[in-house]
Every structure is written in C-alpha cells, then in structure tokens.
Design a protein around this motif. Structure first.
Motif, mmCIF file in Angstrom:
data_model
loop_
_atom_site.group_PDB
_atom_site.id
_atom_site.type_symbol
_atom_site.label_atom_id
_atom_site.label_comp_id
_atom_site.label_asym_id
_atom_site.label_seq_id
_atom_site.Cartn_x
_atom_site.Cartn_y
_atom_site.Cartn_z
ATOM 1 N N UNK A 128 0.789 -1.047 0.085
ATOM 2 C CA UNK A 128 0.131 -0.067 -0.021
ATOM 3 C C UNK A 128 0.855 1.075 0.051
ATOM 4 N N UNK A 129 0.775 2.237 -0.961
ATOM 5 C CA UNK A 129 1.474 3.318 -1.172
ATOM 6 C C UNK A 129 0.754 4.433 -0.938
ATOM 7 N N UNK A 130 -0.506 4.365 -0.818
ATOM 8 C CA UNK A 130 -1.535 5.489 -0.520
ATOM 9 C C UNK A 130 -2.641 5.368 0.248
ATOM 10 N N UNK A 131 -3.195 6.114 0.775
ATOM 11 C CA UNK A 131 -4.199 6.170 1.791
ATOM 12 C C UNK A 131 -5.336 7.449 0.923
ATOM 13 N N UNK A 132 -6.535 6.864 0.634
ATOM 14 C CA UNK A 132 -7.361 7.884 0.033
ATOM 15 C C UNK A 132 -8.901 7.848 0.624
ATOM 16 N N UNK A 149 -5.826 12.517 -0.971
ATOM 17 C CA UNK A 149 -4.868 11.193 -1.145
ATOM 18 C C UNK A 149 -3.629 11.716 -0.216
ATOM 19 N N UNK A 150 -3.196 10.742 0.552
ATOM 20 C CA UNK A 150 -1.697 10.708 1.067
ATOM 21 C C UNK A 150 -1.039 9.444 0.673
ATOM 22 N N UNK A 151 0.052 9.947 -0.213
ATOM 23 C CA UNK A 151 0.884 8.961 -0.991
ATOM 24 C C UNK A 151 2.206 8.932 -0.417
ATOM 25 N N UNK A 152 3.030 8.150 -1.027
ATOM 26 C CA UNK A 152 4.414 7.914 -0.907
ATOM 27 C C UNK A 152 4.664 6.996 0.444
ATOM 28 N N UNK A 153 3.772 6.130 0.747
ATOM 29 C CA UNK A 153 3.501 5.302 1.834
ATOM 30 C C UNK A 153 4.404 3.847 1.426
ATOM 31 N N UNK A 154 4.702 3.139 2.522
ATOM 32 C CA UNK A 154 5.122 1.727 2.114
ATOM 33 C C UNK A 154 4.666 0.819 3.351
ATOM 34 N N UNK A 155 3.635 0.311 3.014
ATOM 35 C CA UNK A 155 2.962 -0.633 4.044
ATOM 36 C C UNK A 155 2.803 -2.024 3.348
ATOM 37 N N UNK A 156 4.000 -2.854 3.867
ATOM 38 C CA UNK A 156 4.054 -4.029 2.999
ATOM 39 C C UNK A 156 3.341 -5.085 3.953
ATOM 40 N N UNK A 179 3.001 9.694 12.506
ATOM 41 C CA UNK A 179 2.345 10.449 11.179
ATOM 42 C C UNK A 179 2.991 10.049 9.965
ATOM 43 N N UNK A 180 1.977 9.173 8.954
ATOM 44 C CA UNK A 180 2.550 8.661 7.830
ATOM 45 C C UNK A 180 2.205 9.648 6.678
ATOM 46 N N UNK A 181 1.494 10.931 6.952
ATOM 47 C CA UNK A 181 1.413 11.736 5.996
ATOM 48 C C UNK A 181 0.232 12.819 6.062
ATOM 49 N N UNK A 182 0.309 14.070 5.468
ATOM 50 C CA UNK A 182 -0.615 14.983 5.642
ATOM 51 C C UNK A 182 -0.985 15.396 4.028
ATOM 52 N N UNK A 183 -2.038 15.870 4.225
ATOM 53 C CA UNK A 183 -2.503 16.701 2.680
ATOM 54 C C UNK A 183 -3.682 17.791 2.988
#
Length: 730
Positions: free
Chosen positions: A485-489, A521-528, A508-512
């Motif tokens: 998973x590289x993005x949460x939308x 959409x918050x992208x640039x994630x690496x949830x393996x 904090x995984x990301x902000x937008x």
C-alpha cells in the motif's frame, strides 16, 4: 395548370437603383417610412459592359456643436416639473407641437407649469402612450425577405431561413442554395434588405426599397450535388442551401417571424414569432414555415408525405422532406420549423390552386449543414435554472450546485477561480460549489456550439460545515490487498487538513489538504505484507483556532497473492494409470509454497491396500519459488480416486489466501462382459490374498462388485467408458 415554386422572382431595376444594388450602400435610415421622400441616389456611372461597382463619396452631413437653446429650455422645464419630454417640432397644420410621455407627470397643473416655464403656447403639448424605443435597427429574423442581385443587374426575391454562426463565430444567415446562383451557376453579386412595410408578406410590391441597404454576400451556395451538379435520386450530397455573411450592423436573431408585425408603421419582424432552440430532423406531424411571399403558414407532414428522401427541383436533386404547408415563389430559403426546432429550408414544390393540393419540398437542415464547411444554426438558449441551492442561501464549503439548461451542451461557470465548463447531461448539470468561507457570486451560462444563453447569477454565503470524521475509501476497513500500500485515499470537507497516523505506532504517515471536490490522497507510503491500521483526522482553522474532527479508522491486511497451479486444472480427470506424481505452478520469488493434498477414500474399501494408498497419498508438501516457478513431488503417481489440493505461498511469515482445486484419477477399465473369466495362472489371474483384484502388470481390473461400482462412481468414471487422458507435468 400546376405551378412550380421556383423561389426566385426577378425584378426589373431602374437606372437610378442600379448603382446602389451593385454594392454601394447609400447613407440614410435603415427603413423608409411610408410616404417619406427617398434619399437622393447617385446617377449610374458603371458601364453595361462591366457592371463594375462604383465608389462614390457620401454627401456631407451638417453637424451642430450643441442642441438649440429652445430645446434645452424645454428639457430643463420638463425636468423641473417631472414631465418626460419626448419630441418637439412643426405639426401637420404648420404649428409647433411638443410631445411628452404618459410615463411622466401628466396632470393639468404639472403640464401647465411645464408649458409656462418653457414658453410653450397653450394647447400645443401632446401626450403619447409610453416612452419611444428603438425598433431594433439591424435585427433580421427567419422568414424575412431579402433581395439578391445577379450579374445582369436583375433582382430576385427570396427568404431568410435561420440565423447562423460562421466557423469563426461571425454572424451569418442561411437560405436556399438556388437563391444564390443564376442559371449558369454563377454566384449572385450581393444581397439587400427587403423592407417589410414596403414589401409585406402575401404579395408586396416587387420594387426596390426607397433606401437600399446591403444585407451581405453569399459565401457558400449548393443547389444539387457537389459542385452544383444535378445529382441523382438517393445522392446524399444533393441539397439546397446557401450562406450569407452579413454586413456590419446586421444582427441575425435565432427567431422565426410570424409576420404579424409587418405593418406600415412598424418595420421590425422580431417582435412576434418563434424562438429557435434546437436543430433536428423532420418527423411526422404539424409543421410551419415563414417566408416573404405567403408569410407564416402551418401545415403537416402526414402519411402521404416523405420524411426523408429526394425530390427534383428545377432539374436538381435535393435531399429533404415534403409537407402541405403553403408556400410560393419568393418563399424559397424560408424557415421550416416544428415547434422550436429548425428542420429545413423551403426549396420548391407545387403551388396550390383550385383542384391542386399544395405540395412543398424543403431541404433537410441536418443533411445540408455539414456541407457548408462548419456553419451552424444560431440558437435561442434558455438561461440556466439553478434548482439547488436557492440564491441567497447559506451553503457549506464544496456544496453541490445543481440545475437545468435545456438545449445547452455545457454550462460555463465563473466565480470559482478559473472558468469551468460543465457538461449538461439530459438537460441537467451539477458542479462543486465554492469552498472559501463568506459571500460568493457565481455566473452560469448555457452553451451549444457558438450559441450562448442569458447568464444566470447565483449568490450564496459559504459557512462552516459540521466537522465530522473524514471517510477512508482505500484501503477499505476490513479489506485484504495483495500489493504494498503506497497511498491512503478518501473524502472530506474541502480545504481541511488531513492527517494519516499509524494506529499501532502513532507515527504520522502523511498529511494533505482536501481538494475542492472533497477528495484527498496521502501517498508516498510503504505498507508491506502484514496487518495494518491507520487513523485519519481532518482539521480546520476558524478565527485562528484549530478544530480537529473525530477519527476515522481502517484496518486492513497486505498479503501475497495466491500462487498459481499450472500442472493440473481444476476438475481435471486422469486415466487410471496416469495419475500425477506431483504438482507445479508459479509464484513470488523467495516465497514458500505449501501444498496440502487430500485423497478421498472409497465409500466401501474392498481391500486394505486400496485404502492405504489414499492415506499414503494425502499429505503436506512445500517448495520455494525460484525464477517465478515452484513444484512438489508426491513420491509416486496417484492411484484411482478423487483428490483436493490447497496451495498457499508465504513471505516473511505472511501467508496468501489458498488456491483450491480438485481432480480425479479414474478407475481401471472393467474386463469385457460376456466372456469367460481368466483361468487361474493365466494372464490376468487373481493372486491369493489380493482381495479379488486381477494382476495386469501396472494396470488393475476391478471386478463388478458393489465396492468396485462405488469406487468408479466416486472417481467420476463410468463403467466400460474409456476417459480421455491428460498429460501432467510434475
């Protein structure tokens, strides 16, 4: 005798008129009033050999730096007493008359005071109903007549069809193609206004107006097929259409006149008639036409008429339709409508007379327009109507604006930053409203090609919406995904700040920021591979203070994709002596594949050895995927029976969903019926203690016992039927 409607009526020209109709525009009023003296027309200087247009200088016009003092005095006096001053001058009896409007003060005291201050004689003040307005000088509409001039200085009467736009967006008019061409296919020199009060419908004078005025020039004309050849029946290139690019000051309107305002005192035909709101093909039913000779007439396309076909008009074929609508010479090019839909241009026909029924042929507009090189009919589009919200309402940021715009393909919206073009579907439109807090004004204009509607204005006040938890749309709560998973939308309140946090670590995984359409959409994630849970909030700032919404949570798993089994297909059947000895497939490099094989024992085991074979075949086998492939070895070919396989692959201890399949190894064929059983010791003789199974080398023959029949049915085989064989890679 049947009369053919030729559509063009030649008029003889006087010598004085020749120059004006050769291209010279004589200065003067747009329309000459009944009984008025015509403006002087220069004498002709063009030779009959060349018929060249003559350039002359317009007569000098005297000007005044200021209005006369008496007129100023009257105007000032009128203002002092609330009187609306309209006009003043010499009356028919030679005396001076002053005209005022009933829209101002008209009581005796006010009028007397006005007359006294303005030094007007008693009884010379006259009142008129209302305030005078311009009679739309320059407006021209469908059905109105015009004159065309050929190269021999002969005039012809024809009718305007519809207002149009050129591909460049310039105003134009549509008419019949034969109105623009002489008998040698030469284009007419030009066109001129036909004044309704001097040449009304239903047979006006065939004379040049007192003050000739250029209407425009023909830029396209086709009568018949391509290059104005006669064409043929069924020729889709055959038509009858022309285009007039109008002179400056001419204002074509998307309107068809009903000729009720063609009077001596009123030269505008744009005050009564029918707006053109669409273009379409002819359909059976009522139909109407408007033209300069017979005016506005109604008829029908009934069962005896052609809806789409071809007719021969003056030796040329024209694609179109017929009706019984009254028409006559001079109506050619006139507008043909059904309701508010433009459908055709008058081309020709048979004029009614005693014992002869009217038969009118019209060129199909939908077939003719594509041949003009990009001209389109101008439309009178209704202003868009906003159905939600109402003007003046309070709305939340990003509230949906909805409305209707019949006839428009799109609406143009301003007030949201950059201009937006929104599609109109089935007459309806919707778009995301303003997001900034405070007052907002939007304008919405309908568009169809180059035609635009009046503009609708919507005023709203944007107020803060209740701050609720945002919505997570991907990955959905409780879902399983097979890729990192590289993005949460999700969705939220426009302009609010979104924060995505790892629920297990509070990192904090990301902000937008939520976009104007409510998406984020918050992208640039690496949830393996593994189990994950995220928490999302949205924050807004009001009056310098941050407000944080309730939390939204999504828990999901990232697992490897299920391995593929390539050596055995689900539902496959194998011959009794050709069962698979292993299994193979594809997967993720480095993954551990686990295969669980289960053999189904027969319902009645006729030998302990057969039951033992199934028990030995069942088991768990593992392999590592290398170069995308894996395989496991069962140790021996599987005996007759049914089998199920469940294969998974695991990476870093995270296992995939299983790949499940089932297959069967058929029972051995039964010995032929009706023959004697083999004697002991001969080929196929039963061995002691083998439970009655005949020894046949690598094959086994199952005698017709109840247990054998059950085994055959269990394996999916039928007695005495040899099943197909399948090659299995192990």
């Amino acid at each position: 005798m049947k009369h053919r409607v030729t559509g063009r009526r030649p008029l003889a020209l006087t010598a004085a008129a020749t120059i004006a109709l050769s291209g010279l525009l004589v200065a003067g009023p747009a329309y000459a009033e009944d009984g008025a003296e015509p403006s002087p027309t220069p004498s002709p200087t063009a030779t009959s050999e060349t018929n060249a247009p003559v350039e002359t200088e317009a007569p000098a016009v005297e000007t005044q730096d200021a209005p006369p003092a008496d007129v100023v005095k009257i105007a000032e006096a009128a203002a002092d007493h609330g009187v609306e001053f309209v006009a003043s001058g010499t009356g028919a009896d030679g005396g001076e008359i002053t005209v005022i409007s009933e829209d101002g003060a008209t009581d005796d005291a006010a009028v007397d005071a006005f007359a006294s201050e303005a030094d007007l004689p008693t009884g010379t003040v006259v009142t008129v109903d209302g305030t005078p307005k311009a009679f739309a000088d320059g407006d021209i509409v469908g059905g109105q007549g015009y004159l065309s001039l050929d190269q021999d200085d002969l005039l012809y009467n024809c009718s305007v069809g519809f207002a149009a736009w050129s591909p460049q967006g310039d105003p134009a008019l549509l008419s019949a193609g034969h109105c623009a061409l002489d008998d040698d296919n030469n284009t007419m020199v030009g066109t001129f206004w036909s004044v309704p009060s001097e040449q009304p419908a239903a047979g006006g004078d065939d004379e040049l107006p007192a003050t000739p005025r250029v209407l425009g020039t023909f830029s396209f004309a086709q009568f018949g097929s391509t290059n104005n050849t006669p064409g043929s029946n069924g020729d889709t290139n055959a038509t009858d259409i022309s285009v007039i690019d109008v002179a400056p000051g001419t204002n074509p309107l998307p309107f068809v006149t009903d000729w009720t305002t063609a009077t001596d005192a009123y030269d505008s035909l744009a005050e009564s008639g029918y707006a053109v709101k669409a273009v379409g093909a002819a359909v059976p039913g009522p139909v109407a036409k408007s033209g300069r000779t017979t005016g506005y007439t109604e008829g029908a396309i009934n069962g005896n008429h052609i809806v789409d076909g071809w007719a021969q008009i003056e030796g040329r074929w024209v694609q179109g339709f017929s009706s019984n609508t009254e028409a006559g010479p001079g109506d050619s090019g006139g507008a043909v409508i059904q309701g508010s839909t433009a459908i055709g241009l008058i081309s020709g026909g048979i004029e009614a007379e005693p014992g002869v029924e009217q038969w009118t042929w019209s060129a199909s507009l939908t077939a003719a327009l594509p041949k003009t090189g990009g001209y389109e009919v101008a439309l009178d589009l209704d202003a868009p109507i906003v159905t939600s919200p109402t003007s003046g309402a309070e709305v939340n940021p990003g509230a949906t604006i909805e409305g209707t715009a019949p006839g428009s393909d799109t609406v143009t919206v301003t007030g949201l930053g950059a201009e937006q073009n929104v599609d109109v579907v089935d007459g309806k439109f919707s778009f995301v409203g303003p997001v900034g807090l405070g007052a907002a004004e939007l304008t919405i204009t309908g568009v169809n090609g180059l035609s635009t509607s009046p503009t609708t204005t919507l005023n709203v006040t944007v107020v803060p919406a209740p701050l609720v938890a945002p919505v997570i749309t991907s990955p959905a709560d409780g879902s399983t995904v097979n890729e990192t998973v590289t993005a949460i939308s999700g969705t939220g309140l426009p302009t609010t700040a979104i924060t995505v946090t790892d629920a297990q670590t509070d990192d904090v995984l990301g902000t937008t920021e939520v976009a104007a359409d409510g998406s984020w959409t918050v992208d640039g994630l690496t949830l393996e591979y593994g189990s994950h849970s995220v928490v999302v909030t949205q924050t807004r700032t009001i009056d310098g203070e941050d407000e944080v919404s309730p939390e939204a949570t999504s828990s999901f798993s990232v697992i490897p994709v299920s391995p593929a089994v390539t050596s055995v297909a689900n539902g496959a059947e194998f011959a009794h002596n050709d069962g698979p000895s292993g299994l193979a497939g594809s997967g993720i490099d480095g993954a551990t594949v686990t295969v669980k094989l289960t053999g189904a024992e027969p319902t009645t085991a006729n030998t302990a050895a057969l039951a033992g074979a199934f028990a030995a075949a069942s088991g768990t086998f593992t392999a590592t995927v290398e170069d995308g492939a894996w395989s496991v070895d069962f140790g021996a070919a599987l005996e007759s029976g049914t089998y199920t396989v469940s294969a998974t692959q695991a990476i870093d201890g995270v296992s995939s969903a299983p790949t499940d399949l089932a297959f069967a190894v058929l029972a051995a064929p039964v010995a032929g019926g009706g023959g004697a059983a083999p004697a002991p010791g001969e080929g196929g003789a039963a061995a002691p203690g083998d439970g009655g199974l005949a020894a046949t080398g690598s094959d086994m023959l199952v005698p017709l016992t109840a247990g054998a029949i059950a085994l055959a049915l269990l394996s999916g085989g039928l007695l005495l039927v040899v099943r197909r064989r399948q090659q299995i890679q192990s």
